[in-house]
Design a protein around this motif. Sequence first.
Motif, PDB file in Angstrom:
ATOM      1  N   SER A   1     -57.344 109.215 -13.355  1.00 15.15           N
ATOM      2  CA  SER A   1     -58.348 110.394 -13.136  1.00 15.15           C
ATOM      3  C   SER A   1     -57.952 111.207 -11.806  1.00 15.15           C
ATOM      4  N   SER A   2     -57.413 112.515 -12.156  1.00 15.92           N
ATOM      5  CA  SER A   2     -56.910 113.069 -10.935  1.00 15.92           C
ATOM      6  C   SER A   2     -57.316 114.691 -11.360  1.00 15.92           C
TER       7      SER A   2
ATOM      8  N   HIS B   1     -61.780 108.709  -4.730  1.00 17.61           N
ATOM      9  CA  HIS B   1     -62.381 107.993  -5.758  1.00 17.61           C
ATOM     10  C   HIS B   1     -63.476 106.930  -5.210  1.00 17.61           C
TER      11      HIS B   1
ATOM     12  N   SER C   1     -61.148 115.910  -5.825  1.00 15.79           N
ATOM     13  CA  SER C   1     -59.916 116.328  -5.344  1.00 15.79           C
ATOM     14  C   SER C   1     -60.119 117.397  -4.197  1.00 15.79           C
TER      15      SER C   1
ATOM     16  N   ILE D   1     -55.386 104.093 -11.546  1.00 12.39           N
ATOM     17  CA  ILE D   1     -56.401 105.260 -11.722  1.00 12.39           C
ATOM     18  C   ILE D   1     -55.829 106.372 -12.327  1.00 12.39           C
TER      19      ILE D   1
ATOM     20  N   SER E   1     -64.091 102.608  -2.172  1.00  7.76           N
ATOM     21  CA  SER E   1     -63.626 104.069  -2.243  1.00  7.76           C
ATOM     22  C   SER E   1     -62.221 103.928  -2.095  1.00  7.76           C
TER      23      SER E   1
ATOM     24  N   ILE F   1     -67.234 105.707 -11.967  1.00  9.24           N
ATOM     25  CA  ILE F   1     -65.889 106.088 -10.919  1.00  9.24           C
ATOM     26  C   ILE F   1     -66.065 107.625 -10.961  1.00  9.24           C
ATOM     27  N   TYR F   2     -66.305 108.122  -9.442  1.00  8.83           N
ATOM     28  CA  TYR F   2     -66.514 109.679  -9.128  1.00  8.83           C
ATOM     29  C   TYR F   2     -65.215 110.185  -8.550  1.00  8.83           C
ATOM     30  N   SER F   3     -64.568 111.141  -9.021  1.00  6.06           N
ATOM     31  CA  SER F   3     -63.299 111.543  -8.338  1.00  6.06           C
ATOM     32  C   SER F   3     -63.420 112.863  -8.064  1.00  6.06           C
TER      33      SER F   3
ATOM     34  N   SER G   1     -64.452 118.122  -9.520  1.00  2.47           N
ATOM     35  CA  SER G   1     -64.921 116.668  -9.554  1.00  2.47           C
ATOM     36  C   SER G   1     -64.816 116.163 -10.950  1.00  2.47           C
TER      37      SER G   1
ATOM     38  N   THR H   1     -56.959 112.808  -3.640  1.00  2.00           N
ATOM     39  CA  THR H   1     -58.198 112.696  -4.631  1.00  2.00           C
ATOM     40  C   THR H   1     -58.949 111.524  -4.108  1.00  2.00           C
TER      41      THR H   1
ATOM     42  N   SER I   1     -69.083 111.135  -0.991  1.00  2.00           N
ATOM     43  CA  SER I   1     -67.671 111.546  -0.885  1.00  2.00           C
ATOM     44  C   SER I   1     -67.636 112.777   0.364  1.00  2.00           C
TER      45      SER I   1
END
Length: 458
Positions: free
Chosen positions: A119-120, A164, A144, A117, A86, A140-142, A126, A162, A52
Amino acid sequence: MLNIPIHSLKLRMLASASIIVLVLLPAIGIVLTKSFENRLVNALEKELSAYSYSILAVTEVENNAVYMPEQLTENLFNVSGSGLYSVITAAKNNVFHNKNYVLWQSNSLLTVELPIIESSPKVGESKFSTLMINEQAHFIYSFSVSFTSNGDDSELVDFPVTLHLIKDKNEFNDAIDQFTQSLWLWLFLLMSFIAFMQWFWLRWMFKPLQQLKEEVHEIEQGNISSLEKEYPTELHPLTKQVNLLLKTEQNQRTRYRNALSDLAHSLKTPLAVIQSHDDITHSTKEQLDIINNMIEHQLKRAQSAGEVSWHKAITINAVLQKLISTLSKIYADKNITFKLDCQSSASFRGDESDLLEMLGNLLDNACKACNSSVAVSVKRDTLKLSINIEDDGKGIDTELREQIFKRGVRIDSYQQGHGIGLAIVRDLVSSYQGQLLISTSEKLSGAKFILQFDSQKA
């Protein structure tokens, strides 16, 4: 297979030691697998976090749009369907957030249908979770972050996004499976080794007890008179007490022999004096001869009474054959039919003269009481030894069965004798902790005498 009784020290020790093999080691395997899985997840989260930062370092935002280079440093992001993806979406407080607007995605997603998705996380935070893509699990790694962008009036405004990072879970699952297989293989080998060591350890631990058992068996067979081998310190009190008990028992039997011998010898002298008189009647002389024979018999018993009380096994069939042969001659005028049913392996563990005394008395009484038939059956199993002597005479009434065991008491069925035979038999049976029972013969309808002994003691 180990032949271990349910109430044994071996079983208790084996059960306690087996807890390590069957419970503790599998528990350790489960804990190690879970620990390895957690460390692998943490490593993967750190890996995606590192990706990231490398992606955000080349990300530019202008006029509410995200601009990325055509090729990313990590080549897997550039290969379609590579398993590493990504995506950049609008974060919370972004004008495009409610539209679920994808601002940018890597080339690896060109042939992959990406689901919505949800996730936010908040800006600066994270979140690591899982996502299903085409029915396959992915990590999944999110993360922001907020960029500054030119607004409609050319003023700089915050533009939160964000990032992802998505990675296929197959590689992770393969690593877990490989570790689990390797771990359980080694645990199985370790469990097998421990099981073998337990078997070896049990044999080593119980070797002194097995040695003690063998020595006791030798004493039982009459080959030795005491425990002679060396034993561990913990068994010294036991072996000392056993030897003391054996010595005391031998001394008691010796004293019994000497006392019986002295008594018999002291009676023989006055009897010899009485028998030397010329004026005694014929009937008196007969009675004196009977008394003298009884004394001789007791002298013979005294000679064997001082021996050890543990004896070799005596084959009962041979003793019965000898007695039946003798009694057939004595009662030849009655023409008695003897039926013998005796297991060839049946044996009596005791003094042979005692066995002759017991069987001889009972068979002699049966011959006196019978009309023409006497039956003898012998059976031995792991629990008891049973000897049944039956005749076809009148039998014995129930109310008289206890009285005939008393010394000097006779019943009409037995005209000869002095009324002490059955009392002697009962005393001998009791000395071997057995039982003498009387019932009615089902086969011959006469009396039935039953001798019962514990197989471990006789």
